[in-house]
Enzyme design. Structure first.
Site, PDB file in Angstrom:
ATOM      1  N   ILE A   1     -10.180   6.472  -0.258  1.00  0.00           N
ATOM      2  CA  ILE A   1      -9.656   5.967   1.008  1.00  0.00           C
ATOM      3  C   ILE A   1      -8.815   7.061   1.657  1.00  0.00           C
ATOM      4  CG2 ILE A   1      -8.353   4.070   2.074  1.00  0.00           C
ATOM      5  CD1 ILE A   1     -10.679   3.045   0.428  1.00  0.00           C
TER       6      ILE A   1
ATOM      7  N   LYS B   1       0.855  -1.191   0.000  1.00  0.00           N
ATOM      8  CA  LYS B   1       0.000   0.000   0.000  1.00  0.00           C
ATOM      9  C   LYS B   1       0.893   1.243   0.000  1.00  0.00           C
ATOM     10  CE  LYS B   1      -3.628   2.695   1.180  1.00  0.00           C
ATOM     11  NZ  LYS B   1      -4.759   2.880   0.238  1.00  0.00           N
TER      12      LYS B   1
ATOM     13  N   ASN C   1      -3.579   4.340 -12.499  1.00  0.00           N
ATOM     14  CA  ASN C   1      -4.385   4.520 -11.304  1.00  0.00           C
ATOM     15  C   ASN C   1      -5.865   4.649 -11.695  1.00  0.00           C
ATOM     16  OD1 ASN C   1      -4.976   5.162  -8.512  1.00  0.00           O
ATOM     17  ND2 ASN C   1      -2.890   5.930  -8.354  1.00  0.00           N
TER      18      ASN C   1
ATOM     19  N   GLY D   1      -6.402  -5.095  -8.880  1.00  0.00           N
ATOM     20  CA  GLY D   1      -6.937  -4.519  -7.653  1.00  0.00           C
ATOM     21  C   GLY D   1      -8.322  -5.056  -7.342  1.00  0.00           C
TER      22      GLY D   1
ATOM     23  N   GLY E   1      -6.041  -2.071 -14.425  1.00  0.00           N
ATOM     24  CA  GLY E   1      -7.361  -1.469 -14.498  1.00  0.00           C
ATOM     25  C   GLY E   1      -8.408  -2.465 -14.960  1.00  0.00           C
ATOM     26  N   GLY E   2      -9.223  -2.914 -14.033  1.00  0.00           N
ATOM     27  CA  GLY E   2     -10.399  -3.692 -14.411  1.00  0.00           C
ATOM     28  C   GLY E   2     -10.156  -5.137 -14.778  1.00  0.00           C
TER      29      GLY E   2
ATOM     30  N   CYS F   1      -2.665   9.569  -7.390  1.00  0.00           N
ATOM     31  CA  CYS F   1      -3.881   9.335  -6.618  1.00  0.00           C
ATOM     32  C   CYS F   1      -4.914  10.369  -7.060  1.00  0.00           C
ATOM     33  CB  CYS F   1      -3.589   9.456  -5.118  1.00  0.00           C
ATOM     34  SG  CYS F   1      -5.030   9.052  -4.133  1.00  0.00           S
TER      35      CYS F   1
HETATM   36  C1  FMN Z   1      -9.659   0.648  -2.330  1.00  0.00           C
HETATM   37  C2  FMN Z   1      -8.544   1.042  -3.233  1.00  0.00           C
HETATM   38  C3  FMN Z   1      -7.383   1.582  -2.703  1.00  0.00           C
HETATM   39  C4  FMN Z   1      -6.344   1.950  -3.519  1.00  0.00           C
HETATM   40  N1  FMN Z   1      -5.185   2.441  -2.975  1.00  0.00           N
HETATM   41  C5  FMN Z   1      -4.131   2.734  -3.779  1.00  0.00           C
HETATM   42  C6  FMN Z   1      -2.894   3.150  -3.237  1.00  0.00           C
HETATM   43  O1  FMN Z   1      -2.728   3.266  -2.034  1.00  0.00           O
HETATM   44  N2  FMN Z   1      -1.871   3.424  -4.085  1.00  0.00           N
HETATM   45  C7  FMN Z   1      -2.002   3.297  -5.444  1.00  0.00           C
HETATM   46  O2  FMN Z   1      -1.048   3.546  -6.175  1.00  0.00           O
HETATM   47  N3  FMN Z   1      -3.175   2.889  -5.990  1.00  0.00           N
HETATM   48  C8  FMN Z   1      -4.225   2.604  -5.187  1.00  0.00           C
HETATM   49  N4  FMN Z   1      -5.401   2.167  -5.746  1.00  0.00           N
HETATM   50  C9  FMN Z   1      -5.483   2.019  -7.200  1.00  0.00           C
HETATM   51  C10 FMN Z   1      -5.189   0.570  -7.611  1.00  0.00           C
HETATM   52  O3  FMN Z   1      -3.887   0.220  -7.302  1.00  0.00           O
HETATM   53  C11 FMN Z   1      -5.426   0.385  -9.111  1.00  0.00           C
HETATM   54  O4  FMN Z   1      -4.550   1.246  -9.796  1.00  0.00           O
HETATM   55  C12 FMN Z   1      -6.838   0.674  -9.545  1.00  0.00           C
HETATM   56  O5  FMN Z   1      -7.764   0.216  -8.585  1.00  0.00           O
HETATM   57  C13 FMN Z   1      -7.185   0.086 -10.902  1.00  0.00           C
HETATM   58  O6  FMN Z   1      -7.103  -1.325 -10.888  1.00  0.00           O
HETATM   59  P1  FMN Z   1      -8.393  -2.290 -10.668  1.00  0.00           P
HETATM   60  O7  FMN Z   1      -9.442  -1.854 -11.633  1.00  0.00           O
HETATM   61  O8  FMN Z   1      -7.860  -3.667 -10.929  1.00  0.00           O
HETATM   62  O9  FMN Z   1      -8.837  -2.098  -9.258  1.00  0.00           O
HETATM   63  C14 FMN Z   1      -6.458   1.796  -4.912  1.00  0.00           C
HETATM   64  C15 FMN Z   1      -7.626   1.260  -5.444  1.00  0.00           C
HETATM   65  C16 FMN Z   1      -8.655   0.869  -4.630  1.00  0.00           C
HETATM   66  C17 FMN Z   1      -9.890   0.293  -5.253  1.00  0.00           C
END
Ligand code: FMN
Ligand code: FAD
Ligand code: FAD
Ligand code: FMN
Ligand code: FES
Ligand code: FES
Lengths: 288, 315, 315, 288
Positions: free
Chosen positions: C69, C43, C189, C262, C240-241, C127
């Site tokens: 968050i 994280k 992100n 994620g 992403g996704g 972020c």
């Molecule tokens: C609940 C949550 C917390 C996240 N926290 C971070 C973080 O602390 N640092 C970061 O670089 N990305 C963070 N992300 C982004 C994810 O790493 C990722 O880039 C994004 O969710 C897209 O991927 P996904 O569609 O597979 O979730 C967070 C995403 C979610 C959903």
């Protein structure tokens, strides 16, 4: 329930509900109860639904754009077009015959009797028939057989004879032979015994032309067979129609997703399968 | 009785529900009563005939669909002589949508399309599969300002500027359009996407990239509507992923004065009428005398302090 | 046997499947075998303790979820003294993710987190709920260049730059990061979104805006991966996704050398392992000796001519 | 079928399938067949599933994160946490009691016997009980009654007496009284006859304290009742636990979505309900 993912009613016509759309509107989005739904071979299902009055006005060659249930946990975003296979005016039913090929049709296949199917239609331009004709020839393959099938009804109503040449991989996949059998001759040509070869089909067509049993040609389902009928039709001055397919979105005309190439006087143009067709002049079609 | 009318500048719509350009034509009269709509919005037209892009032109993706139709058009002459009269069979105001690749042509298009039959000009500077030099002016503030300015100087018709969600700073573009004299903003066109068929290893649609539309883009576009509505004074028309009554309300709360609906027409063509009826009922039930009062009605307070919020009851 | 390893610059991963920052911790060992993963991605950590944003911190939306968050963290000291040793119980390389609000602090963070226990530094400049002055450097080329340059000059660790899909021209940002010396790009992100509760008229999450993640963003991010991969020479990590094997293949065909996951961890925590197994089987079945051969394997030809394509058989 | 919307197996444990995840991994994503699923009143459903071995190790107060089917045509994106209501080790079954409040629980309600439920768990920290205690007091309301219910099993196993004060709108919504009835006394307090008023409940608690029948307090489901128990617990030095709820995403610890405020020595801190809880020290909880 609080959450509705999609807007519903009032113009969605349910079982027994009156059509709320003004009567001058020819097609509609309606909810039609499934009456029966059976596998007819390993790939095709036969679907019978109770039709709303507007839906029941469908003509051979026209189609409905069906909202298929999802076959899995993910949403299915677009409708899937299916032409009408049989119109049962007596029982106020519409029948479809379709091949399971992807998510939409696999999802459609999950419907059970009693479930409701959301259909938009009837849509498009159907087959035309000239009452002065005596005998027509229908040549199709694969899903094309489902689309061509209601020509048997049309011909039957007009008292016109039909020879239906039904091309398939093997005997299992010959369809609509029962419907055509009632109004004419059926010739099944198969890959399994090599009778489906173009030269063989060409010989059959030439024989029918010679016998003056080919006042018009109808085809659907194969580019190879389209080109054959086009060539013979042109050579012998036989009018013809082809039912086309193309990936669709709206099914209604605005989106221009479903275009196909046509050629008139050497000039190419694009037409929409959903509203300019799906039935087109045989000589103007370029490729299926 | 709920007053369902909304005003977009000088234009009054009988209700805030319009179809989106490219997803609508009089062909829809096959299934719905077009006279119920807030406005009729024509497919984007350009000067010359365009065949459009190679099929397949759409593909389903996770949040809806991607498309690359390529703005096929029979050209401006056919539009004015055939399509406009066809639209005039119906009563709602007619919004003509124009596209061009140069500022000069945009100016000429705006002049030529400003006939008495047209009530509003929508300026499509945001088709996602075009680059800025190819009509996608909405990616840059100056391009947007320049083209909207010229159009403003050319026509007396209300001009609605359709923005692109692919712009990094959509608020800056919105301000440029306002400054240039746009009467309203349409937020927005589709988001550029790509889908690759893992069986063929090829792009799923003929023109490689496609514009993403449908429910998946709604959270992004609602955010943009909110941001633009805070930054400009002209009305905003929300557009992106609306498939149900609740989505329209959400867009209006975010700041939209009206909405446009594309994808839903493919999914549930009767839905657009259902939404109009539903919106009226909802307003009546919630005690809104005018649907216009929903615009920007989101309660917009500073976020609560974290520890307090994390001690509060849920929901 | 399929060679499942991939190289991201100097780092070799046993397979291309990694969790995404913020969606992963050693707590996942409750349900899956962490030693199967391509890497462990911590994280995002910042120097000082941060409580994070007020709940509710997530809401379901059409294409997945939005979150805000607020990068809660116990701070760098706790991270190094407690969390890093905890990660070191597992064998895959450890990716530490850092965030800061100034270039100076980013530089200091990069220096301080570059301990021997850390294999890669992921630089979270993206972020979505932060503005450029608040850590979201990834919206501007110069900011991206400046921060990545300083970090490059500070540490010998491989540095992965995590981009923002909210940037208008993500390719320009990608090039800046490459020029500044990034070893790889994480694309990307979350996308900034807003959901409004139509019963309460309030934003659905405590901090108003939230980052959109989940399947709905995939078509957009796959497009960005493709565009970035064409423009830079350093490896791209797609993010992403992703919820299934097919999505990983799509990202790799588009140009990704590896992926991060994620949302799926929330939806199907065992899915990430299933995907690793599935990818190996798929490669074997399709005759790929090395999974790395999928990277950029999309067949990339000019679109067909429209009339020819519209005359060709479907599918 | 070609399209799989979500990655499945191998670590998803199906009916009869062996657990493929290494045995040191305590929880798992498993597919559990529904045995029965009935409405117990107009808002709550009782769900019984066949549990995998790891799932069956669940302790009172722990929960599962359930993948609910969609109640409509749109996807449901996040799991929904539900604490275990009853652990039937003999029949290798786990029971849930849940209130239908939104899309997730409406979707869950569509499951029929024979369907499979995808559960992640067991998760979190359960209730602790001290075998030296003689008599404990349980006070809950609403969905809190479902969460508190398995304390009856815990107390029963330890031979500890229980007084369960079950608060509800009306008699229809008194739940878990059967379970608590087997191991102790049940006092139903209702809105309908005003017995649920805080002062009335306070009087009952004070009486139990006076009677030395309150070695420990347990509560869930109401902020009002949490504050009452906290106050009396503090005043009388009675230890206690509260089961918290919060919106969740992962349910496993990494995402920090499910935080709640706690206070230790006047210092506020955030803890995660899913892994630091859901059961917490009564005196440290700030609000339910
Ligand atoms: C609940 C949550 C917390 C996240 N926290 C971070 C973080 O602390 N640092 C970061 O670089 N990305 C963070 N992300 C982004 C994810 O790493 C990722 O880039 C994004 O969710 C897209 O991927 P996904 O569609 O597979 O979730 C967070 C995403 C979610 C959903
Ligand atoms: C006017 C019309 C009438 C039709 N009538 C019938 C019929 O009576 N019986 C029947 O079995 N099929 C018919 N089809 C074809 C049917 O629409 C497709 O098989 C169906 O849409 C595929 O959906 P899917 O999700 O199952 O497959 P997908 O996963 O979407 O695709 C599987 C394959 O089918 C092709 N395909 C996708 N959409 C279409 C489409 N709209 N038309 C043709 N091919 C498509 C794809 O390119 C791919 O090769 C008709 C098509 C049209 C346009
Ligand atoms: C550890 C834990 C154990 C639980 N055990 C039970 C139980 O045994 N029986 C039972 O009926 N319910 C229980 N809940 C509550 C249950 O999780 C929610 O009622 C459910 O998630 C609501 O989902 P929905 O989609 O139906 O409602 P939504 O439409 O998501 O929300 C409806 C209402 O429920 C609230 N809500 C949403 N998610 C949660 C959540 N995770 N926790 C609490 N409230 C929420 C919303 O804020 C809203 O007010 C538990 C919650 C937690 C955290
Ligand atoms: C098939 C299709 C064609 C479109 N054609 C146009 C167009 O010609 N002009 C235009 O401004 N927008 C066009 N759009 C964009 C829509 O008007 C609308 O902005 C977008 O689809 C988002 O709304 P939706 O999610 O409701 O579809 C088109 C969209 C689709 C799906
Ligand atoms: S499918 Fe939309 S025009 Fe034919
Ligand atoms: S729900 Fe993710 S940390 Fe608790």
């Amino acid at each position: 329930m609080a959450h509705r993912p999609f807007a519903s009613a009032p113009y969605v016509v349910g079982k027994g509900a009156p059509a709320l759309a003004p009567t001058h509107i020819p097609a509609e989005e309606s909810l039609c109860p499934v009456v029966s739904h059976d596998w007819i071979n390993s790939e095709y299902k036969h679907l019978v639904v109770d039709a709303s009055p507007k839906a029941l006005a469908v003509k051979p060659g026209q189609f409905f754009n069906l909202l298929c249930p999802s076959p899995d946990a993910a949403e299915l975003w677009l409708r899937r077009p299916q032409s009408v296979y049989r119109i049962d005016r007596e029982n106020r039913r519409i029948e479809f015959l379709y091949k399971c090929v992807g998510r939409g049709t696999f999802g459609l296949a999950t419907l059970e009797p009693g479930d409701e199917l959301n259909m938009v239609g009837p849509l498009g331009v159907g087959f035309a028939i000239d009452r002065r004709w005596k005998h027509i020839v229908v040549l199709g393959r694969g899903v094309g057989l489902a689309t061509l099938a209601p020509i048997s009804q049309l011909a039957g109503e007009c008292g016109i004879g039909v020879t239906a040449i039904l091309s398939a991989r093997s005997a299992e996949f010959v369809m609509a032979d029962d419907l055509f059998g009632k109004v004419g001759d059926v010739i099944a040509v198969l890959d399994s015994d090599a009778t489906s070869a173009v030269e063989h089909v060409e010989a059959i067509l030439k024989r029918l032309i010679a016998q003056r049993q080919a006042d018009a040609f109808y085809t659907c389902g194969s580019n190879r067979l389209l080109q054959l009928m086009k060539r013979l039709g042109k050579a012998h001055g036989i009018p013809g129609q082809v039912a086309m397919e193309q990936v669709m979105a709206c099914g209604l005309g605005p989106c221009y997703v479903c275009v196909r190439t046509f050629e008139v006087d050497g000039k190419k143009e694009l037409r929409r399968v959903c509203i300019d067709g799906p039935v087109f002049d045989l000589q103007e079609a370029v490729g299926w | 009785m709920v007053d369902m009318s909304v005003k977009i500048g000088s234009v009054t719509l009988q209700n805030p529900i319009m179809p989106a350009s490219g997803c609508f034509s009089t062909d829809l009269a096959q299934v719905i009563d077009l006279n119920r709509l807030g406005a009729l919005v024509a497919k984007t037209v350009s000067r010359e005939f365009r065949a459009g892009n190679p099929p397949p032109r759409v593909s389903e993706v996770e949040g809806g669909m991607i498309n690359s139709i390529g703005l096929p058009t029979k050209g401006i002459e056919y539009f004015l002589s055939h399509q406009v009269p066809d639209y005039k069979r119906f009563s709602p105001p007619l919004v003509g949508s124009i596209s061009a690749t140069t500022i000069e042509d945009f100016e000429a298009m705006a002049r030529d399309v400003s006939t008495s039959a047209i009530d509003v000009l929508e300026v499509n500077i945001s088709c996602p599969t075009r680059d800025p030099k190819g009509g996608n002016f909405a990616l840059h503030e100056e391009h947007t300002f320049n083209v909207m300015r010229r159009i403003r100087q050319t026509t007396d018709k209300p001009i609605w500027c359709k923005l692109s969600p692919n712009a990094g700073d959509v608020v800056a573009i919105a301000k440029s359009a306002e400054l240039a004299g746009a009467d309203a903003l349409v937020v927005s066109n589709t988001i550029l996407g790509l889908k690759i068929d893992i069986n063929t290893f090829r792009p799923a649609i003929g023109n490689k990239f496609g514009g993403l539309s449908g429910p998946g883009i709604k959270p992004i576009i609602v955010r943009m509507v909110y941001q633009c509505a805070k930054a400009v004074k002209i009305p905003i028309i929300g557009c992106g992923g609306i498939v149900k009554l609740e989505d329209v309300i959400e867009y209006m709360l975010a700041g939209a004065s009206a909405v446009m609906i594309g994808y839903l027409i493919f999914r549930n063509p009767s839905g657009i009428i259902a939404i109009i009826d539903g919106l009226q009922e909802w307003c009546a039930k919630r005690g809104f005398a005018r649907v216009a009062d929903l615009t920007g009605a989101m309660i917009d307070e500073a976020p609560r302090e974290t520890y307090a919020a994390a001690a509060a009851p849920i929901g």
